[in-house]
Write a protein that holds these residues in place. Structure first.
Motif, PDB file in Angstrom:
ATOM      1  N   PRO A  28       0.797  -1.240   0.000  1.00  0.00           N
ATOM      2  CA  PRO A  28       0.000   0.000   0.000  1.00  0.00           C
ATOM      3  C   PRO A  28       0.822   1.278   0.000  1.00  0.00           C
ATOM      4  CG  PRO A  28       0.155  -0.810   2.230  1.00  0.00           C
ATOM      5  CD  PRO A  28       0.904  -1.813   1.377  1.00  0.00           C
ATOM      6  N   THR A  29       2.156   1.175  -0.149  1.00  0.00           N
ATOM      7  CA  THR A  29       3.010   2.364  -0.019  1.00  0.00           C
ATOM      8  C   THR A  29       2.668   3.426  -1.050  1.00  0.00           C
ATOM      9  OG1 THR A  29       4.796   0.989   0.850  1.00  0.00           O
ATOM     10  CG2 THR A  29       5.389   3.165   0.016  1.00  0.00           C
ATOM     11  N   ALA A  30       2.450   3.024  -2.298  1.00  0.00           N
ATOM     12  CA  ALA A  30       2.205   4.011  -3.351  1.00  0.00           C
ATOM     13  C   ALA A  30       0.958   4.834  -3.067  1.00  0.00           C
ATOM     14  CB  ALA A  30       2.096   3.308  -4.699  1.00  0.00           C
ATOM     15  N   THR A  31      -0.129   4.179  -2.670  1.00  0.00           N
ATOM     16  CA  THR A  31      -1.367   4.904  -2.384  1.00  0.00           C
ATOM     17  C   THR A  31      -1.233   5.759  -1.130  1.00  0.00           C
ATOM     18  OG1 THR A  31      -2.726   3.262  -3.524  1.00  0.00           O
ATOM     19  CG2 THR A  31      -3.822   4.633  -1.869  1.00  0.00           C
ATOM     20  N   ARG A  32      -0.528   5.259  -0.124  1.00  0.00           N
ATOM     21  CA  ARG A  32      -0.313   6.046   1.088  1.00  0.00           C
ATOM     22  C   ARG A  32       0.468   7.321   0.781  1.00  0.00           C
ATOM     23  NH1 ARG A  32       4.024   6.359   4.197  1.00  0.00           N
ATOM     24  NH2 ARG A  32       4.945   4.445   3.362  1.00  0.00           N
ATOM     25  N   LEU A  33       1.502   7.217  -0.047  1.00  0.00           N
ATOM     26  CA  LEU A  33       2.294   8.396  -0.383  1.00  0.00           C
ATOM     27  C   LEU A  33       1.512   9.358  -1.266  1.00  0.00           C
ATOM     28  CD1 LEU A  33       5.802   6.788  -0.908  1.00  0.00           C
ATOM     29  CD2 LEU A  33       5.099   8.295   0.951  1.00  0.00           C
ATOM     30  N   LEU A  34       0.669   8.838  -2.153  1.00  0.00           N
ATOM     31  CA  LEU A  34      -0.192   9.707  -2.959  1.00  0.00           C
ATOM     32  C   LEU A  34      -1.072  10.562  -2.049  1.00  0.00           C
ATOM     33  CD1 LEU A  34      -1.594  10.605  -5.629  1.00  0.00           C
ATOM     34  CD2 LEU A  34      -3.076   8.600  -5.364  1.00  0.00           C
ATOM     35  N   THR A  35      -1.713   9.936  -1.085  1.00  0.00           N
ATOM     36  CA  THR A  35      -2.579  10.667  -0.161  1.00  0.00           C
ATOM     37  C   THR A  35      -1.784  11.673   0.655  1.00  0.00           C
ATOM     38  OG1 THR A  35      -4.078   8.771  -0.015  1.00  0.00           O
ATOM     39  CG2 THR A  35      -4.206  10.410   1.747  1.00  0.00           C
ATOM     40  N   GLN A  36      -0.601  11.273   1.085  1.00  0.00           N
ATOM     41  CA  GLN A  36       0.228  12.167   1.890  1.00  0.00           C
ATOM     42  C   GLN A  36       0.657  13.398   1.089  1.00  0.00           C
ATOM     43  OE1 GLN A  36       3.505  10.167   3.750  1.00  0.00           O
ATOM     44  NE2 GLN A  36       4.173  11.967   4.890  1.00  0.00           N
ATOM     45  N   LEU A  37       1.082  13.198  -0.141  1.00  0.00           N
ATOM     46  CA  LEU A  37       1.471  14.332  -0.971  1.00  0.00           C
ATOM     47  C   LEU A  37       0.294  15.258  -1.227  1.00  0.00           C
ATOM     48  CD1 LEU A  37       3.732  12.608  -3.658  1.00  0.00           C
ATOM     49  CD2 LEU A  37       4.469  13.840  -1.617  1.00  0.00           C
ATOM     50  N   ASP A  38      -0.860  14.689  -1.509  1.00  0.00           N
ATOM     51  CA  ASP A  38      -2.049  15.491  -1.792  1.00  0.00           C
ATOM     52  C   ASP A  38      -2.409  16.371  -0.602  1.00  0.00           C
ATOM     53  OD1 ASP A  38      -4.402  16.387  -3.077  1.00  0.00           O
ATOM     54  OD2 ASP A  38      -5.572  14.799  -2.120  1.00  0.00           O
ATOM     55  N   GLN A  39      -2.311  15.836   0.597  1.00  0.00           N
ATOM     56  CA  GLN A  39      -2.797  16.534   1.787  1.00  0.00           C
ATOM     57  C   GLN A  39      -1.737  17.376   2.485  1.00  0.00           C
ATOM     58  OE1 GLN A  39      -4.526  13.476   4.247  1.00  0.00           O
ATOM     59  NE2 GLN A  39      -6.230  13.102   2.856  1.00  0.00           N
ATOM     60  N   ALA A  40      -0.475  16.999   2.379  1.00  0.00           N
ATOM     61  CA  ALA A  40       0.552  17.640   3.200  1.00  0.00           C
ATOM     62  C   ALA A  40       1.297  18.766   2.501  1.00  0.00           C
ATOM     63  CB  ALA A  40       1.562  16.592   3.675  1.00  0.00           C
ATOM     64  N   LEU A  41       1.309  18.794   1.176  1.00  0.00           N
ATOM     65  CA  LEU A  41       2.108  19.798   0.476  1.00  0.00           C
ATOM     66  C   LEU A  41       1.323  21.080   0.253  1.00  0.00           C
ATOM     67  CD1 LEU A  41       4.007  17.667  -2.205  1.00  0.00           C
ATOM     68  CD2 LEU A  41       4.645  18.200   0.153  1.00  0.00           C
ATOM     69  N   ALA A  42       2.039  22.188   0.228  1.00  0.00           N
ATOM     70  CA  ALA A  42       1.434  23.503  -0.010  1.00  0.00           C
ATOM     71  C   ALA A  42       1.410  23.763  -1.516  1.00  0.00           C
ATOM     72  CB  ALA A  42       2.220  24.585   0.717  1.00  0.00           C
ATOM     73  N   TRP A  43       0.447  23.154  -2.197  1.00  0.00           N
ATOM     74  CA  TRP A  43       0.367  23.237  -3.651  1.00  0.00           C
ATOM     75  C   TRP A  43       0.148  24.682  -4.098  1.00  0.00           C
ATOM     76  CZ3 TRP A  43       1.904  19.208  -6.333  1.00  0.00           C
ATOM     77  CH2 TRP A  43       1.837  17.940  -5.764  1.00  0.00           C
ATOM     78  N   GLN A  44       0.753  25.020  -5.222  1.00  0.00           N
ATOM     79  CA  GLN A  44       0.688  26.385  -5.751  1.00  0.00           C
ATOM     80  C   GLN A  44       0.097  26.368  -7.158  1.00  0.00           C
ATOM     81  OE1 GLN A  44       4.807  27.498  -5.671  1.00  0.00           O
ATOM     82  NE2 GLN A  44       5.001  27.221  -3.451  1.00  0.00           N
ATOM     83  N   ARG A  45      -0.484  27.501  -7.543  1.00  0.00           N
ATOM     84  CA  ARG A  45      -0.949  27.685  -8.922  1.00  0.00           C
ATOM     85  C   ARG A  45      -0.385  29.016  -9.437  1.00  0.00           C
ATOM     86  NH1 ARG A  45      -5.517  25.535 -11.979  1.00  0.00           N
ATOM     87  NH2 ARG A  45      -6.260  24.512 -10.091  1.00  0.00           N
ATOM     88  N   PRO A  46       0.879  29.012  -9.853  1.00  0.00           N
ATOM     89  CA  PRO A  46       1.480  30.267 -10.326  1.00  0.00           C
ATOM     90  C   PRO A  46       0.883  30.701 -11.655  1.00  0.00           C
ATOM     91  CG  PRO A  46       2.964  28.437 -10.723  1.00  0.00           C
ATOM     92  CD  PRO A  46       1.815  27.884  -9.925  1.00  0.00           C
ATOM     93  N   THR A  47       1.107  31.962 -11.979  1.00  0.00           N
ATOM     94  CA  THR A  47       0.695  32.483 -13.276  1.00  0.00           C
ATOM     95  C   THR A  47       1.906  32.584 -14.183  1.00  0.00           C
ATOM     96  OG1 THR A  47       0.972  34.766 -12.532  1.00  0.00           O
ATOM     97  CG2 THR A  47      -1.228  33.781 -12.299  1.00  0.00           C
ATOM     98  N   LEU A  48       1.671  32.383 -15.467  1.00  0.00           N
ATOM     99  CA  LEU A  48       2.709  32.511 -16.479  1.00  0.00           C
ATOM    100  C   LEU A  48       2.283  33.558 -17.496  1.00  0.00           C
ATOM    101  CD1 LEU A  48       3.504  28.735 -17.111  1.00  0.00           C
ATOM    102  CD2 LEU A  48       4.712  30.319 -15.605  1.00  0.00           C
ATOM    103  N   ARG A  49       3.243  34.315 -18.002  1.00  0.00           N
ATOM    104  CA  ARG A  49       2.942  35.363 -18.972  1.00  0.00           C
ATOM    105  C   ARG A  49       3.006  34.795 -20.390  1.00  0.00           C
ATOM    106  NH1 ARG A  49       2.492  40.787 -19.361  1.00  0.00           N
ATOM    107  NH2 ARG A  49       2.787  40.984 -17.109  1.00  0.00           N
ATOM    108  N   LEU A  50       1.903  34.893 -21.109  1.00  0.00           N
ATOM    109  CA  LEU A  50       1.824  34.455 -22.491  1.00  0.00           C
ATOM    110  C   LEU A  50       1.212  35.576 -23.323  1.00  0.00           C
ATOM    111  CD1 LEU A  50       0.423  30.826 -21.986  1.00  0.00           C
ATOM    112  CD2 LEU A  50       2.770  31.458 -22.575  1.00  0.00           C
ATOM    113  N   TYR A  51       1.944  35.990 -24.355  1.00  0.00           N
ATOM    114  CA  TYR A  51       1.470  37.046 -25.252  1.00  0.00           C
ATOM    115  C   TYR A  51       1.038  38.289 -24.477  1.00  0.00           C
ATOM    116  CZ  TYR A  51       1.364  32.952 -28.265  1.00  0.00           C
ATOM    117  OH  TYR A  51       1.691  31.808 -28.945  1.00  0.00           O
ATOM    118  N   GLY A  52       1.833  38.634 -23.456  1.00  0.00           N
ATOM    119  CA  GLY A  52       1.603  39.849 -22.707  1.00  0.00           C
ATOM    120  C   GLY A  52       0.538  39.773 -21.640  1.00  0.00           C
ATOM    121  N   ARG A  53      -0.035  38.598 -21.405  1.00  0.00           N
ATOM    122  CA  ARG A  53      -1.080  38.463 -20.388  1.00  0.00           C
ATOM    123  C   ARG A  53      -0.705  37.358 -19.402  1.00  0.00           C
ATOM    124  NH1 ARG A  53      -6.943  37.994 -22.973  1.00  0.00           N
ATOM    125  NH2 ARG A  53      -7.429  38.235 -20.745  1.00  0.00           N
ATOM    126  N   GLU A  54      -1.149  37.538 -18.148  1.00  0.00           N
ATOM    127  CA  GLU A  54      -0.888  36.551 -17.100  1.00  0.00           C
ATOM    128  C   GLU A  54      -2.002  35.504 -17.086  1.00  0.00           C
ATOM    129  OE1 GLU A  54       1.687  36.298 -15.040  1.00  0.00           O
ATOM    130  OE2 GLU A  54       2.742  38.105 -15.729  1.00  0.00           O
TER     131      GLU A  54
END
Length: 209
Positions: A28-54
Motif C-alpha cells: 500500500p506504499t504508493a497509495t499512502r504516499l499519494l494521499t500524503q502528498l495530496d494533503q501535506a504539500l502547499a500546492w501552488q498555482r502560479p501564473t505565467l505570462r503568455l502574449y503579454g497576459r498573465e
C-alpha cells in the motif's frame, strides 16, 4: 523480490532512450504516499505570462530540492521548497530502481504537478532548460489516475504516440529524449486525481536570469 517488481523496465524506444518501469513503490506504499502528498504539500498555482497576459497554470505544482537548485520555466524563476520526507522516500526508490537497471543518476530537485482530474493539463514542451545541461536524464513518477503522456518528434520524422502512465510507475527519459522529442499531458475525460514527480539534476550555480 516482491511480486510485480520490474527491475529492467519496458523499453519503449531505444534511440532516444525511453523506458517504463511498473511497481516502483508497491502497495500500500504508493497509495499512502499519494494521499500524503495530496494533503501535506502547499500546492501552488502560479501564473505565467503568455502574449503579454498573465494566465494561471491549468494544474497545481510545487518545485522542491536542494537550496541551490534554482530553476527557470516559462519565464518564471523557481526557488525550491525543502525536501519533504515523502518525496525523499520516492527519490530513494527511483535511485534504487535505476541502479537495478544499471543506470546511474543523481537528482537534486523535483517538479511536482497535481492534476485534479483529466481536464487539467500540461502543454507541449521539452525539459531542455539550460540549468539541466545538454542531455539530461529525467525520471518521472506517476501516482494516482492513469493518463497518457503524448510524445511527438520535433522533426516530425514519425507519428506522435502515447505512453500510458499507470499508478506507481516510473518513466525514464534518457539520452536524446529532450533533444528530439516534445511531450504533453493533454486533456481527456478521465476521472481521478494524478500527481507526477519529475526528478532532475539542476546544475548548481546556473544563472536563472
Amino acid at each position: 523480490m516482491r511480486p510485480g517488481y520490474d527491475p529492467q523496465g519496458e523499453p519503449l524506444l531505444d534511440s532516444p532512450a525511453l523506458t517504463l518501469f511498473n511497481g516502483l513503490l508497491g502497495e500500500p506504499t504508493a497509495t499512502r504516499l499519494l494521499t500524503q502528498l495530496d494533503q501535506a504539500l502547499a500546492w501552488q498555482r502560479p501564473t505565467l505570462r503568455l502574449y503579454g497576459r498573465e494566465h494561471p497554470i491549468p494544474r497545481r505544482q510545487l518545485w522542491m530540492g536542494d537550496p541551490d537548485a534554482r530553476y527557470r520555466y516559462s519565464g518564471r524563476d523557481f526557488l525550491p521548497e525543502p525536501w519533504h520526507p515523502a518525496v525523499s522516500t520516492i527519490r530513494a526508490a527511483v535511485n534504487r530502481r535505476l541502479a537495478d537497471a544499471g543506470l546511474s543518476a543523481r537528482f537534486n530537485s523535483v517538479l511536482l504537478n497535481r492534476y485534479a482530474d483529466g481536464e487539467e493539463r500540461m502543454g507541449w514542451h521539452s525539459d531542455d532548460e539550460p540549468e539541466l545541461g545538454p542531455d539530461p536524464l529525467i525520471a518521472a513518477v506517476s501516482l494516482g489516475a492513469e493518463r497518457p503522456l503524448r510524445f511527438r518528434w520535433k522533426d516530425r520524422s514519425a507519428e506522435a504516440f502515447n505512453v500510458w502512465l499507470p499508478h506507481d510507475s516510473l518513466l525514464v527519459m534518457g539520452a536524446g529524449v529532450q533533444d528530439r522529442l516534445q511531450h504533453a499531458l493533454q486533456p481527456r475525460r478521465l476521472p481521478g486525481m494524478r500527481i507526477s514527480l519529475t526528478f532532475r539534476l539542476v546544475n548548481p550555480g546556473s544563472p536563472v536570469a
